[in-house]
Scaffold this motif. Structure first.
Motif, PDB file in Angstrom:
ATOM      1  N   ARG A  78      83.921  27.734 129.060  1.00  0.00           N
ATOM      2  CA  ARG A  78      84.422  29.107 129.176  1.00  0.00           C
ATOM      3  C   ARG A  78      85.534  29.191 130.220  1.00  0.00           C
ATOM      4  NH1 ARG A  78      81.323  32.912 126.479  1.00  0.00           N
ATOM      5  NH2 ARG A  78      79.324  32.127 125.677  1.00  0.00           N
ATOM      6  N   GLN A  79      85.411  28.447 131.311  1.00  0.00           N
ATOM      7  CA  GLN A  79      86.465  28.411 132.324  1.00  0.00           C
ATOM      8  C   GLN A  79      87.746  27.829 131.731  1.00  0.00           C
ATOM      9  OE1 GLN A  79      84.454  26.075 135.374  1.00  0.00           O
ATOM     10  NE2 GLN A  79      84.211  27.889 136.669  1.00  0.00           N
ATOM     11  N   MET A  80      87.609  26.747 130.985  1.00  0.00           N
ATOM     12  CA  MET A  80      88.771  26.136 130.338  1.00  0.00           C
ATOM     13  C   MET A  80      89.427  27.103 129.361  1.00  0.00           C
ATOM     14  SD  MET A  80      89.716  23.088 131.270  1.00  0.00           S
ATOM     15  CE  MET A  80      90.648  22.430 129.878  1.00  0.00           C
ATOM     16  N   PHE A  81      88.610  27.803 128.594  1.00  0.00           N
ATOM     17  CA  PHE A  81      89.156  28.754 127.629  1.00  0.00           C
ATOM     18  C   PHE A  81      89.898  29.885 128.343  1.00  0.00           C
ATOM     19  CE2 PHE A  81      88.622  32.843 125.424  1.00  0.00           C
ATOM     20  CZ  PHE A  81      89.422  32.606 124.329  1.00  0.00           C
ATOM     21  N   ARG A  82      89.279  30.456 129.375  1.00  0.00           N
ATOM     22  CA  ARG A  82      89.923  31.559 130.091  1.00  0.00           C
ATOM     23  C   ARG A  82      91.245  31.119 130.700  1.00  0.00           C
ATOM     24  NH1 ARG A  82      84.465  33.036 131.500  1.00  0.00           N
ATOM     25  NH2 ARG A  82      84.592  31.751 133.388  1.00  0.00           N
ATOM     26  N   PHE A  83      91.279  29.906 131.265  1.00  0.00           N
ATOM     27  CA  PHE A  83      92.535  29.471 131.868  1.00  0.00           C
ATOM     28  C   PHE A  83      93.563  29.107 130.806  1.00  0.00           C
ATOM     29  CE2 PHE A  83      95.591  26.921 134.200  1.00  0.00           C
ATOM     30  CZ  PHE A  83      95.781  27.728 135.314  1.00  0.00           C
ATOM     31  N   SER A  84      93.116  28.755 129.605  1.00  0.00           N
ATOM     32  CA  SER A  84      94.074  28.498 128.534  1.00  0.00           C
ATOM     33  C   SER A  84      94.897  29.748 128.243  1.00  0.00           C
ATOM     34  CB  SER A  84      93.350  28.034 127.262  1.00  0.00           C
ATOM     35  OG  SER A  84      92.679  29.094 126.619  1.00  0.00           O
ATOM     36  N   LEU A  85      94.282  30.914 128.377  1.00  0.00           N
ATOM     37  CA  LEU A  85      94.999  32.171 128.171  1.00  0.00           C
ATOM     38  C   LEU A  85      96.033  32.383 129.268  1.00  0.00           C
ATOM     39  CD1 LEU A  85      92.040  34.484 127.079  1.00  0.00           C
ATOM     40  CD2 LEU A  85      93.525  33.052 125.665  1.00  0.00           C
ATOM     41  N   VAL A  86      95.666  32.019 130.489  1.00  0.00           N
ATOM     42  CA  VAL A  86      96.618  32.091 131.598  1.00  0.00           C
ATOM     43  C   VAL A  86      97.789  31.154 131.337  1.00  0.00           C
ATOM     44  CG1 VAL A  86      96.952  31.657 134.072  1.00  0.00           C
ATOM     45  CG2 VAL A  86      94.828  32.716 133.269  1.00  0.00           C
ATOM     46  N   ALA A  87      97.480  29.956 130.853  1.00  0.00           N
ATOM     47  CA  ALA A  87      98.518  28.950 130.605  1.00  0.00           C
ATOM     48  C   ALA A  87      99.513  29.414 129.554  1.00  0.00           C
ATOM     49  CB  ALA A  87      97.877  27.630 130.181  1.00  0.00           C
ATOM     50  N   VAL A  88      99.029  29.991 128.454  1.00  0.00           N
ATOM     51  CA  VAL A  88      99.958  30.396 127.396  1.00  0.00           C
ATOM     52  C   VAL A  88     100.752  31.630 127.811  1.00  0.00           C
ATOM     53  CG1 VAL A  88      98.449  31.950 126.058  1.00  0.00           C
ATOM     54  CG2 VAL A  88     100.196  30.552 124.895  1.00  0.00           C
ATOM     55  N   LEU A  89     100.137  32.514 128.597  1.00  0.00           N
ATOM     56  CA  LEU A  89     100.884  33.668 129.109  1.00  0.00           C
ATOM     57  C   LEU A  89     101.988  33.218 130.056  1.00  0.00           C
ATOM     58  CD1 LEU A  89      98.035  36.286 129.720  1.00  0.00           C
ATOM     59  CD2 LEU A  89      99.892  36.443 128.045  1.00  0.00           C
ATOM     60  N   ALA A  90     101.659  32.258 130.907  1.00  0.00           N
ATOM     61  CA  ALA A  90     102.664  31.708 131.828  1.00  0.00           C
ATOM     62  C   ALA A  90     103.786  31.051 131.049  1.00  0.00           C
ATOM     63  CB  ALA A  90     102.009  30.716 132.781  1.00  0.00           C
ATOM     64  N   LEU A  91     103.444  30.296 130.012  1.00  0.00           N
ATOM     65  CA  LEU A  91     104.456  29.633 129.201  1.00  0.00           C
ATOM     66  C   LEU A  91     105.391  30.658 128.555  1.00  0.00           C
ATOM     67  CD1 LEU A  91     105.606  27.080 127.824  1.00  0.00           C
ATOM     68  CD2 LEU A  91     103.961  27.486 125.975  1.00  0.00           C
ATOM     69  N   CYS A  92     104.810  31.683 127.940  1.00  0.00           N
ATOM     70  CA  CYS A  92     105.627  32.692 127.270  1.00  0.00           C
ATOM     71  C   CYS A  92     106.546  33.414 128.260  1.00  0.00           C
ATOM     72  CB  CYS A  92     104.731  33.705 126.552  1.00  0.00           C
ATOM     73  SG  CYS A  92     103.914  33.038 125.085  1.00  0.00           S
ATOM     74  N   LEU A  93     106.017  33.758 129.414  1.00  0.00           N
ATOM     75  CA  LEU A  93     106.821  34.451 130.423  1.00  0.00           C
ATOM     76  C   LEU A  93     107.956  33.564 130.920  1.00  0.00           C
ATOM     77  CD1 LEU A  93     107.384  36.788 132.365  1.00  0.00           C
ATOM     78  CD2 LEU A  93     105.687  35.784 133.937  1.00  0.00           C
ATOM     79  N   MET A  94     107.630  32.332 131.266  1.00  0.00           N
ATOM     80  CA  MET A  94     108.633  31.446 131.853  1.00  0.00           C
ATOM     81  C   MET A  94     109.652  30.972 130.822  1.00  0.00           C
ATOM     82  SD  MET A  94     107.883  31.766 134.867  1.00  0.00           S
ATOM     83  CE  MET A  94     109.331  30.849 135.379  1.00  0.00           C
ATOM     84  N   VAL A  95     109.241  30.819 129.569  1.00  0.00           N
ATOM     85  CA  VAL A  95     110.184  30.479 128.504  1.00  0.00           C
ATOM     86  C   VAL A  95     111.159  31.647 128.284  1.00  0.00           C
ATOM     87  CG1 VAL A  95     110.288  30.323 125.986  1.00  0.00           C
ATOM     88  CG2 VAL A  95     108.895  28.714 127.256  1.00  0.00           C
ATOM     89  N   SER A  96     110.639  32.864 128.416  1.00  0.00           N
ATOM     90  CA  SER A  96     111.467  34.046 128.182  1.00  0.00           C
ATOM     91  C   SER A  96     112.524  34.238 129.263  1.00  0.00           C
ATOM     92  CB  SER A  96     110.580  35.300 128.093  1.00  0.00           C
ATOM     93  OG  SER A  96     109.653  35.196 127.033  1.00  0.00           O
ATOM     94  N   VAL A  97     112.118  34.053 130.517  1.00  0.00           N
ATOM     95  CA  VAL A  97     113.040  34.317 131.639  1.00  0.00           C
ATOM     96  C   VAL A  97     113.626  33.051 132.234  1.00  0.00           C
ATOM     97  CG1 VAL A  97     111.792  36.428 132.202  1.00  0.00           C
ATOM     98  CG2 VAL A  97     111.217  34.314 133.418  1.00  0.00           C
ATOM     99  N   GLY A  98     113.084  31.897 131.868  1.00  0.00           N
ATOM    100  CA  GLY A  98     113.530  30.632 132.436  1.00  0.00           C
ATOM    101  C   GLY A  98     115.015  30.364 132.342  1.00  0.00           C
ATOM    102  N   PRO A  99     115.655  30.662 131.178  1.00  0.00           N
ATOM    103  CA  PRO A  99     117.095  30.397 131.068  1.00  0.00           C
ATOM    104  C   PRO A  99     117.943  31.249 132.016  1.00  0.00           C
ATOM    105  CG  PRO A  99     116.088  30.603 128.898  1.00  0.00           C
ATOM    106  CD  PRO A  99     115.061  31.039 129.895  1.00  0.00           C
ATOM    107  N   LEU A 100     117.383  32.355 132.527  1.00  0.00           N
ATOM    108  CA  LEU A 100     118.140  33.247 133.400  1.00  0.00           C
ATOM    109  C   LEU A 100     117.931  32.952 134.868  1.00  0.00           C
ATOM    110  CD1 LEU A 100     117.334  36.579 131.512  1.00  0.00           C
ATOM    111  CD2 LEU A 100     119.207  34.966 131.089  1.00  0.00           C
ATOM    112  N   LEU A 101     116.985  32.066 135.175  1.00  0.00           N
ATOM    113  CA  LEU A 101     116.649  31.744 136.566  1.00  0.00           C
ATOM    114  C   LEU A 101     117.211  30.376 136.946  1.00  0.00           C
ATOM    115  CD1 LEU A 101     112.902  32.892 136.515  1.00  0.00           C
ATOM    116  CD2 LEU A 101     114.874  34.161 137.405  1.00  0.00           C
ATOM    117  N   PRO A 102     117.302  30.111 138.254  1.00  0.00           N
ATOM    118  CA  PRO A 102     117.796  28.805 138.715  1.00  0.00           C
ATOM    119  C   PRO A 102     116.982  27.648 138.155  1.00  0.00           C
ATOM    120  CG  PRO A 102     117.649  30.349 140.527  1.00  0.00           C
ATOM    121  CD  PRO A 102     116.951  31.001 139.374  1.00  0.00           C
TER     122      PRO A 102
END
Length: 316
Positions: free
Chosen positions: A292-316
């Motif tokens: 359950r801990q692994m599953f919950r953090f998987s959601l954090v991981a994919v949210l982080a990926l989506c956020l950073m992929v979205s704004v990553g090209p605009l950041l240093p």
């Protein structure tokens, strides 16, 4: 004058007005709408649409075509919703056995198979029409391919017949981010391959974690997931291997120049923690709690990926 005859009323065995009882038993429009909405699997639906938006924003690199973005998001949402509704119809036998799905409308019978299929067709046709009209042929091909893989190759076949069903399902799960990317790029380049690969690999530890803490339910339903066919220990090893592969795939984006140092630091930290969590599972005493801990953090991981992929090209 002729007396007006009163229409007969239906009286129940307890003396209540049968017409009133019938109205009380029939669902309201809001209840019916809620049931149909639930068939689209909102959690799955919006998670997939989020990845589509992330792929679009990565390829846009700050130059967003709002009309194209709207067409992609709405069209993709409708196509994915159509696939989810049809999957609910196909999975009625399995869903009736598992605790988390036995109350679905297609299982309880509050929505029949025929109206559910009709709902799926309407959603699918509307979604594909939007993609055909306002995106490009690559998006249409990815959307149609993802639909077929999820409904037929995964839902009807591999999920029921093979331990490798999760691999097949992960192809359709990674289709939205690919569709979002190619909506802008118009080509399948290195960036398209990398984002597809990242989401594909992410789904393996995410679902395998579920397969551990819902092991008994899958066994009762006769679904040949890895934890049932192989063992919990083997599943843990697979989870760790796929987690490491996911982390490696996310860190290839900066190597090819799609994102910068901020993305690298954030995803490196997320990946390091998720990998460490995977390692702890090899010696965990309470498998369900760890999964359950692994599953919950998987959601954090994919949210982080989506956020950073979205704004990553605009950041240093």
């Amino acid at each position: 004058m002729t007396a007006i005859k009163q229409a007969p009323t239906l009286t129940g065995v307890d003396g209540t007005d049968g017409a009133l009882a019938a109205r009380a038993d029939s669902p309201s429009f809001r209840d019916t709408l809620t049931r149909y909405y639930s068939l689209t699997k909102p959690g799955v639906l919006y998670g997939n649409v989020l990845t589509a938006a992330a792929g679009f924003l990565l390829a846009s690199r700050g130059q967003v075509d709002l009309w194209l973005f709207a067409a992609l998001v709405v069209g993709t949402t409708l196509v994915i919703a159509s696939a989810c509704v049809l999957n609910n119809v196909l999975d009625r036998d399995i869903d009736g056995v598992m605790d988390r799905t036995r109350k679905r409308a297609t299982v309880t019978g509050s929505i029949g198979a025929r109206p559910a299929v009709a709902f799926s067709v309407v959603l699918g046709v509307a979604g594909m029409a939007m993609l055909v009209a306002w995106t490009n042929w690559l998006v249409v091909a990815v959307g149609l391919g993802g639909f077929i893989v999820y409904v037929v190759l995964y839902g009807m076949l591999s999920k029921r017949l093979s331990i490798h069903g999760t691999l097949v399902g992960s192809v359709s799960g990674a289709a939205p981010i690919l569709a979002g990317y190619v909506a802008v790029s118009g080509v399948v380049d290195v960036g398209a391959v990398l984002v597809f690969l990242a989401v594909f690999l992410w789904q393996m530890p995410e679902f395998y974690s579920i397969a551990i803490y819902r092991h008994e339910e899958y066994a009762r339903a006769g679904v040949p997931v890895i934890s049932v066919v192989r063992s919990i220990r083997n599943t843990k090893i697979q989870i760790l291997a796929y987690t490491v592969a996911f982390v490696a795939s996310t860190l290839l984006l900066p190597v090819f120049g799609y994102v910068g140092i901020v993305y690298t630091v954030v995803m490196g930290a997320v990946g390091a923690y998720w990998t460490w969590l995977g390692v702890t599972g090899l010696r965990a005493d309470d498998d369900d709690r760890w999964a359950r801990q692994m599953f919950r953090f998987s959601l954090v991981a994919v949210l982080a990926l989506c956020l950073m992929v979205s704004v990553g090209p605009l950041l240093p």
